[in-house]
Design a protein around this motif. Structure first.
Motif: not given
Ligand code: NA
Ligand code: NA
Lengths: 432, 160, 330
Positions: B93-105
């Motif tokens: 789940t941490r990896l998915l969150c990294i992906l998510l916030f990288a996209c948002i950022g």
């Protein structure tokens, strides 16, 4: 894969996702993002993702979250809440569940000011639950009250939900406001009745205090006089139009801060602590809202709401059954995405059918309000319950044991509105 | 590895102090506006400044909240897993969150650039949006580092 | 065959019951009909896909393929078209829309270079509505708190009022409680935003004649991908929709006005000398716009040229509206 199938798979994945222990807001954002990208291309999904987030965090209306929660935290850290509960205990502590009843009244008033169920629950979770704790209230009762009481304002005016409903459906907002008053007050009274009955049946869940003498009661008043003045000032300021309910958060915080500083109850360190708590809770809530906004946009382009609506309306059933199905859709839909968002999504689709089935639009608006109140506290996405859990660390199971009786009351009132539409329609009929 | 994480914790704290300051300013500004308006001299920009301040309050506060595990999540199923199962799940789940916030950022930088290029400003007092978009994008980057930090401490057995 | 069906998404932020939302729906249905089903446009109203602020960018980045919103939500984004935000004296939405169309066709503002514009349409004049305090002259406006955003807030300030920017959904309750004394919007809001329930006075300051310019745009890539015969259908239906919209502005204004009067509200008309005083008071706003545009690299003569052209077109189309017998609120 068809749009609807994609939507169903998306929601199923979301439910599985919730179980992995991922942050719920982030899970909704991820599923919304991937689903939207699958259906509409990833460049547009990327744009949607960042713009939805930016939009939520620059939405002026959402300033109510950090500001009202900050007000509550300052009140708590400065000992104002303790004095309020001490005084309340002197007056009604001898009534079974008296302090919980006082919380219902206080939170209903508070919700009327701030207009947000989640902000009300958040503020009271930080303030009222520790106080009721001190007076030997079971966490079931105290957290159940706080988690459900925030919902009351959905139909008690002023209500953003009713204003938006009025504009979407071209109904008089004045009439909707009047129509909400009686059912709203009945629900509040019913909540109080439930507390009384529950404590009567099971006295162990709330310690009942000795009845205080009038001398003791009056002696407790100077302690809370200024606090009450501040609340009257804020409510009066809104009523007289000096500021908007959104601004009231800032005005109230300022007043409480001023009061605490003058009485030297608040250290700078405690102020910082209050700010951190306000931030933490506001961020938590807004991440849920941002996630559900993104998810909502995905659900919108799956056309699930439209298709479901067309299907239900075409069913050869009794008109009341169709209406109940319509409400069920609101319940399920509002459970996944923000209730208000879902109302905006679904109402245009259902409303013409509701009129065609011959139901009174004002009555429909209020009954829908009760449905949305229920939606805020039932899973999978139950924002008010999450807020209480997050702030107090009370397990969800315990909170739901406390929420259950109040939930039953909401369902009961919802049924009553079906049987006696006059509950909503009588008051407006006097004026219009 | 401790030193970089001290820096990370320091940055999160610093950002959250900026957010707290923004919240305080937001309150005083609104109150000042209410009083000035009552006197017939409102400060017209309040509404727009407060909206942008909210982005600072929320955006800059996110990393610290994640560091403190302050978001809403459900643990009922996870609790039934073995420690190893939990670690794998949390890492996932941490990896998915990294992906998510990288996209948002990354996209907020694009959004900021498009605000900057088009000259779009707030409606009344014409404040530019782009610095706020860039600022929040930076916070998303920091948020990604918080998740990396999470993964490291998961496998050191210090998570939760 | 089914393989050649082009599927598109259209977005509008207005609620389903609003006539302008119904018009967008009409556009979508009509395109499908005239293309014999070769184009299918799914319509998302009420901001369910894009809200007004995100509309332009949403269409640009492909969240929706077509979008309807107005330029005041994104100030600075359409600097040339913002000339229509100035108090130039639009007497009606019908006239203003005709002028905006001429202006767009003649000057092809670079504001819209990244987008295919189906049409622009400018609303009827922004009018002052007040709750309990009637405004018959500038001195009565002095110190009143009026909801206004963007350029309108400068106009209210110039007229001596106190501008208060609020979000549209907050306006009704703020009027009711007296947070604000009034609002400047078009007359249709008396009906479609329920303002007739709270506003009892309308000051018909149409001589200022500021309109709100709406756009209906399409993603450029999606537009260019359409075969020429389909493009032709889009343009034809868009042109018809714009004409319907032009008539609709005045119809909605009249509906709002009638509703106000039927609920006991009062229409207040300015005398010619009073109106002249209002127009004079807002003159600096136009100068300010020129100054800003010059700073952005436009020539002063060029901007003066736009204004002269707009004034000339207003005169022409206002007469034309009367000649054609198209009813108008003023
Ligand atoms: Na309310
Ligand atoms: Na729910």
């Amino acid at each position: 894969m068809s749009e609807i199938m994609t939507g169903i798979i998306g929601l199923t994945v979301l439910l599985l996702f919730f179980a992995t222990g991922i942050e719920l807001g982030f899970a909704m954002a991820l599923v919304g993002f991937v689903g939207f990208g699958y259906l509409n291309g990833f460049p547009s999904a990327m744009s949607l993702l960042s713009r939805d987030v930016f939009e939520v965090i620059t939405n002026y209306g959402y300033t109510v979250f950090p500001l009202f929660i900050l007000m509550g935290q300052i009140g708590f850290n400065a000992g104002i809440a303790t004095r309020l509960y001490n005084a309340a205990n002197k007056f009604i502590g001898h009534i079974p569940g008296g302090l919980a009843m006082a919380t219902v009244i206080g939170a209903t008033g508070f919700k009327t000011i701030c207009g947000s169920s989640a902000a009300t629950s958040a503020t009271f979770a930080g303030v009222a639950i520790p106080e009721m704790d001190r007076y030997g209230y079971d966490k079931k009762l105290s957290s159940g009250v706080v988690a459900t009481v925030g919902t009351l304002g959905v139909i008690i005016p002023p209500s953003v939900t009713l204003i938006i409903f009025g504009i979407i459906t071209e109904q008089s907002i004045g009439q909707l406001f009047l129509a909400g008053i009686i059912p709203g007050l009945i629900i509040a009274l019913l909540f109080i009745g439930i507390i009384y009955g529950w404590v009567k049946i099971n006295p162990a869940i709330a310690r009942t205090s000795q009845k205080s003498t009038w001398k003791e009661r009056i002696r407790s008043l100077p302690e809370v006089f200024w606090v009450l003045m501040v609340f009257l000032l804020v409510i009066g300021g809104i009523m007289r139009g000096f500021f908007t309910p959104t601004e009231a958060g800032a005005v109230g915080t300022f007043a409480v801060l001023l009061l605490a500083s003058v009485k030297r109850d608040l250290t700078f360190k405690n102020y910082l602590k209050s700010v951190q708590e306000g931030l933490r809770t506001a961020i938590m809530i807004l991440m849920l809202i941002a996630g559900s906004t993104i998810l909502g946009h995905f659900i919108a382009i799956t056309n699930i709401p439209q298709q479901t609506a067309e299907w239900i309306v075409s069913l050869p059933l009794n008109r009341y059954l169709i209406l109940i199905l319509i409400f069920l859709v609101y319940e399920v839909g509002g459970s996944f995405i923000d209730d208000l968002t879902f109302m905006i999504l679904a109402t245009p689709i259902f409303f013409p059918a509701v009129l065609k089935l011959g139901f009174n639009p004002i009555w429909f608006g209020i009954t829908l309000g009760v449905v949305l109140m229920i939606g805020v506290v039932i899973p999978p996405v139950a924002i008010c319950v999450f807020v209480v859990k997050n702030i107090t660390k009370i397990p969800l199971g315990t909170i739901y044991k406390g929420v259950a009786p109040f939930l039953i009351a909401l369902v009961f009132i919802w049924g009553l509105l079906f049987l006696i539409p006059q509950m909503a329609l009588w008051l407006p009929s006097l004026f219009y | 590895m401790t030193r970089p994480f001290d820096i990370l914790r320091f940055i999160c704290k610093l950002l959250s102090y900026i957010a707290g300051t923004a919240l305080t300013v937001m309150m005083f500004l609104t109150v000042a506006d209410v009083f000035l308006r009552a006197g017939g001299y409102p400060f017209v920009g309040t509404y727009e400044i407060v909206s942008l301040l909210l982005a600072v309050v929320i955006g800059f506060g996110i990393p610290q909240v994640s560091l403190d595990k302050g978001h809403v999540f459900m643990e009922f199923l996870l609790e039934r897993f073995s420690q190893r199962g939990r670690n794998i799940m949390n890492t996932f789940t941490r990896l998915l969150c990294i992906l998510l916030f990288a996209c948002i950022g990354y996209n907020l930088i694009l959004v900021g650039a498009s605000y900057q290029a088009s000259g779009e400003v707030t409606a009344t007092i014409k404040l530019p949006f782009y610095p706020v978009a860039y600022g929040v994008a930076f916070c998303c980057l920091i948020e990604c580092f918080v998740f990396i930090y999470d993964i490291v401490i998961i496998w050191r057995g210090q998570y939760e | 065959s089914a393989a050649t069906v082009t599927k598109l998404k259209a977005a509008n932020y207005l609620p389903i019951t609003h006539p302008m939302s119904l018009l967008t729906r009409w556009f979508c249905d009509e395109v499908k009909k005239r293309s014999n089903g070769r184009v299918e446009i799914t319509y998302y109203d009420g901001g369910t896909l894009l809200n007004p602020v995100k509309m332009y960018d949403g269409v640009l980045t492909g969240i929706a393929d077509l979008g309807f919103s107005h330029i005041q939500y994104t100030r600075g984004r359409f600097p040339v078209t913002e000339v229509f935000d100035l108090p130039l004296g639009f007497p009606s939405g019908w006239t203003a829309t005709a002028v905006a169309t001429d202006f767009f066709n003649k000057y092809k503002p670079s504001d819209w270079k990244d987008m295919h514009v189906l049409y622009l349409t400018t609303s009827g004049p922004i009018i002052l509505q007040t709750t309990s305090k009637p405004v018959m002259n500038l001195s009565q406006l002095k110190g009143l708190k009026i909801r206004a955003v963007g350029q309108m807030s400068d106009i209210i300030k110039a007229l001596g009022g106190v501008p208060v920017p609020l979000q549209m959904p907050d306006v009704y309750d703020s009027l009711r409680r007296g947070v604000i004394d009034g609002v400047v919007v078009d007359l249709s809001t008396l009906k479609y935003w329920k303002f007739a329930e709270v506003n009892k006075n309308v000051t018909a300051d149409w001589q200022l004649g500021t309109g709100i310019t709406f756009y209906f745009v399409m993603n450029k890539g999606k537009w260019e991908a359409l075969p020429p015969d389909i493009q032709k259908i889009f343009s034809e239906v868009a042109s018809e929709a714009r004409e319907k919209q032009a008539v609709l502005w005045d119809k909605m204004d009249i509906e709002g006005k009638d509703l106000l009067v039927s609920q006991g509200g009062k229409m207040i008309y300015l005398s010619d000398t009073e109106a002249a005083a209002w127009v004079k008071a807002v003159e600096p706003i136009i100068g300010e716009y020129k100054k800003n545009m010059v700073a952005k690299g436009y020539k002063e003569a060029e901007i003066d040229g736009w204004m002269t052209y707009i004034k000339e077109r207003i005169g022409y189309w206002h007469k034309e509206q009367k000649k054609r017998g198209i009813p108008s609120a003023f």
